[in-house]
Design a protein around this motif. Structure first.
Motif, PDB file in Angstrom:
ATOM      1  N   THR A  87       1.119  -0.981   0.422  1.00  0.00           N
ATOM      2  CA  THR A  87       0.148  -0.319  -0.128  1.00  0.00           C
ATOM      3  C   THR A  87       1.033   1.308   0.004  1.00  0.00           C
ATOM      4  O   THR A  87       1.785   1.251   0.813  1.00  0.00           O
ATOM      5  CB  THR A  87      -0.686  -0.465   1.081  1.00  0.00           C
ATOM      6  OG1 THR A  87      -0.049   0.388   1.850  1.00  0.00           O
ATOM      7  CG2 THR A  87      -1.531  -1.273   1.148  1.00  0.00           C
ATOM      8  N   GLU A  88       0.413   2.639  -0.456  1.00  0.00           N
ATOM      9  CA  GLU A  88       0.752   3.295  -0.652  1.00  0.00           C
ATOM     10  C   GLU A  88      -0.550   4.528   0.235  1.00  0.00           C
ATOM     11  O   GLU A  88      -1.283   4.989  -0.237  1.00  0.00           O
ATOM     12  CB  GLU A  88       1.393   4.856  -1.744  1.00  0.00           C
ATOM     13  CG  GLU A  88       1.976   2.906  -3.027  1.00  0.00           C
ATOM     14  CD  GLU A  88       1.585   3.521  -4.043  1.00  0.00           C
ATOM     15  OE1 GLU A  88       2.163   4.926  -4.809  1.00  0.00           O
ATOM     16  OE2 GLU A  88       2.861   2.939  -5.079  1.00  0.00           O
ATOM     17  N   MET A 102       5.124   3.944   2.168  1.00  0.00           N
ATOM     18  CA  MET A 102       4.777   2.427   1.378  1.00  0.00           C
ATOM     19  C   MET A 102       4.852   1.582   2.379  1.00  0.00           C
ATOM     20  O   MET A 102       5.820   1.867   3.308  1.00  0.00           O
ATOM     21  CB  MET A 102       5.402   2.261   0.049  1.00  0.00           C
ATOM     22  CG  MET A 102       6.180   3.910  -1.128  1.00  0.00           C
ATOM     23  SD  MET A 102       7.089   2.679  -2.082  1.00  0.00           S
ATOM     24  CE  MET A 102       7.457   4.432  -2.931  1.00  0.00           C
ATOM     25  N   SER A 127      -1.144  -5.997  -4.772  1.00  0.00           N
ATOM     26  CA  SER A 127      -1.213  -4.486  -5.009  1.00  0.00           C
ATOM     27  C   SER A 127      -1.644  -3.815  -4.989  1.00  0.00           C
ATOM     28  O   SER A 127      -2.708  -3.750  -5.975  1.00  0.00           O
ATOM     29  CB  SER A 127       0.365  -4.079  -5.819  1.00  0.00           C
ATOM     30  OG  SER A 127       0.539  -2.523  -5.985  1.00  0.00           O
ATOM     31  N   ASN A 131      -2.489   2.505  -5.335  1.00  0.00           N
ATOM     32  CA  ASN A 131      -1.163   2.345  -5.769  1.00  0.00           C
ATOM     33  C   ASN A 131      -0.394   3.310  -7.011  1.00  0.00           C
ATOM     34  O   ASN A 131      -2.000   2.797  -8.136  1.00  0.00           O
ATOM     35  CB  ASN A 131      -0.461   1.509  -6.046  1.00  0.00           C
ATOM     36  CG  ASN A 131      -0.281   0.866  -4.082  1.00  0.00           C
ATOM     37  OD1 ASN A 131      -0.680   1.529  -3.281  1.00  0.00           O
ATOM     38  ND2 ASN A 131       0.193  -0.249  -3.914  1.00  0.00           N
ATOM     39  N   HIS A 135       5.396  -3.181  -6.919  1.00  0.00           N
ATOM     40  CA  HIS A 135       6.360  -3.483  -5.727  1.00  0.00           C
ATOM     41  C   HIS A 135       6.259  -4.724  -5.784  1.00  0.00           C
ATOM     42  O   HIS A 135       5.912  -5.621  -6.729  1.00  0.00           O
ATOM     43  CB  HIS A 135       4.972  -2.660  -4.777  1.00  0.00           C
ATOM     44  CG  HIS A 135       5.239  -1.955  -4.322  1.00  0.00           C
ATOM     45  ND1 HIS A 135       5.731  -0.829  -3.971  1.00  0.00           N
ATOM     46  CD2 HIS A 135       3.898  -0.650  -4.371  1.00  0.00           C
ATOM     47  CE1 HIS A 135       5.818   0.314  -3.770  1.00  0.00           C
ATOM     48  NE2 HIS A 135       3.266   0.155  -3.938  1.00  0.00           N
ATOM     49  N   PRO A 156       0.008  -1.589  -9.608  1.00  0.00           N
ATOM     50  CA  PRO A 156      -1.613  -1.362  -9.127  1.00  0.00           C
ATOM     51  C   PRO A 156      -2.461  -2.481  -9.738  1.00  0.00           C
ATOM     52  O   PRO A 156      -2.411  -2.213 -10.206  1.00  0.00           O
ATOM     53  CB  PRO A 156      -1.386  -0.047  -8.984  1.00  0.00           C
ATOM     54  CG  PRO A 156      -0.241   0.379  -9.296  1.00  0.00           C
ATOM     55  CD  PRO A 156       1.087  -0.749  -9.706  1.00  0.00           C
TER      56      PRO A 156
END
Ligand SMILES: [Cu+2]
Length: 363
Positions: A87-88, A102, A127, A131, A135, A156
């Motif tokens: 997550t962001e 993050m 993800s 986002n 990642h 994302p």
């Protein structure tokens, strides 16, 4: 036969009101960075300083140090299905100071994964669709390309699955390992995986799990407003904050309060150091690492009565302590400017009757 369990994706302690923290007399914490000298108001920020603090996505980014999976109580290889979400999120480093974190599962450090040597894990990484960046996840407990990172790199909204066998014991870091991995780790993307030896670990009364890492931002330490990430400061390895569980002074009287234990308890502490760059000189003020598992090695003979222990970035160390007297045990990086000025302090408060034969504050 396989049993499986999932790590809860969003388990939080009650939000302890970061914005309401007050520095009290006799506070257990070190002084914060001198907010009076360094803080700018958001009005001043309009003149070229920081942007105003953003509204937060999470009330709290700091993981609860008591949120540790139960010890292994099985004796045959088991299969685990574990889900983690990248997550962001905007959250506060300290009151009035916001940052673009993050995370794994909205907390720093990410949740501890706990298995037994010989177990297999099906790991599903997702993800969050909100986002903006790719990642992945690299487990230091895994034999395989990138420790799993090569096959979990996702955009994302995507998810990926790998399966691995925990072939060697110890306690290890996991972290995001995209090309800008130093940025992602600095923003909070690290956690621990504990692979217990076949015979398990010594029984203790309590276990705690912490994570130390650095934040590199465009602001000064303590400066109110929204701190953007600063790639140049990171390249120079000059952090704005050195955090315990992603925030400054989270587990002190100045934050959510200390973690409490009862006098006489034996406590195992896992100290994960995400870095990305700084070695921790890990020390407990008013105590000693009675048993110290260097570099997360849980099978060699541990060290004894260690005062200050190096914990390299990308390592989880473990220690067992005794708590024969009441009072605070201050968890620090003994590179003490990080404690006095940059946030790297957490307190374990030992509760109980005085033990004047061991320590007498008023003889
Ligand atoms: Cu990442």
């Amino acid at each position: 036969m396989s049993q499986s369990h999932s790590i809860p994706r969003r388990t939080f302690m009650k939000a302890a009101g970061a914005g309401a923290a007050v520095l009290t007399a006799g506070c257990l914490g070190a002084p914060r960075a001198d907010a009076g000298a360094q803080a700018q108001t958001t009005t001043e920020a309009a003149d070229g300083g920081l942007d105003p603090a953003k509204s937060v996505d999470l009330d709290r980014i700091a993981a609860d140090p008591t949120d540790v999976p139960d010890p292994v109580d099985w004796t045959e290889p088991r299969h685990h299905e574990i889900e983690l979400e990248t997550t962001e999120r905007v959250a506060e480093i300290e009151p009035g100071v916001t940052f673009d974190y993050m995370t794994f599962n909205d907390r720093v450090p990410g949740p501890m994964v706990r298995v037994r040597r010989g177990d297999t894990v099906t790991l599903r990484l997702t993800s969050d669709e909100g986002n903006s960046l790719p990642h992945n996840i690299d487990f230091h407990a895994v034999y395989g390309p990138g420790g799993g990172a090569d096959d979990t790199t996702i955009a994302p909204g995507e998810s990926a699955e790998i399966q691995f066998k925990a072939t060697y014991p110890g306690v290890f870091i996991y972290h995001c390992a995209v090309p800008n991995m130093d940025h992602h780790i600095s923003a909070g993307m690290f956690g621990a995986i504990l692979v217990e030896p076949e015979d398990g670990l010594p029984e203790v009364d309590r276990e705690l799990y912490f994570g130390q890492h650095e934040l590199y931002t465009t602001g000064d330490t303590g400066e109110k407003g929204h701190h953007a990430f600063d790639m140049d400061a990171m390249a120079a390895e000059e952090p704005t904050y050195v955090c315990l569980n992603g925030e400054a002074y989270a587990f002190t009287g100045d934050g959510y309060g200390p973690v409490t234990v009862q006098k006489g308890e034996r406590v195992r502490i896992f100290h994960s150091v995400g870095g990305p760059n700084l070695m921790s000189s890990w020390h407990g003020i008013g105590n000693v690492w009675e048993t110290f598992y260097r570099d997360g090695d849980l099978v060699s003979d541990p060290d004894r009565y260690v005062e200050t222990a190096p914990v390299a970035p990308g390592t989880v160390a473990a220690a067992e302590i005794d708590t024969p007297v009441p009072g605070p045990i201050k968890l620090v990086d003994h590179a003490l400017s990080r404690v006095a000025r940059k946030g790297m302090l957490g307190v374990i408060q030992v509760e109980g009757e005085e033990e004047p034969e061991i320590f007498n504050p008023d003889p």
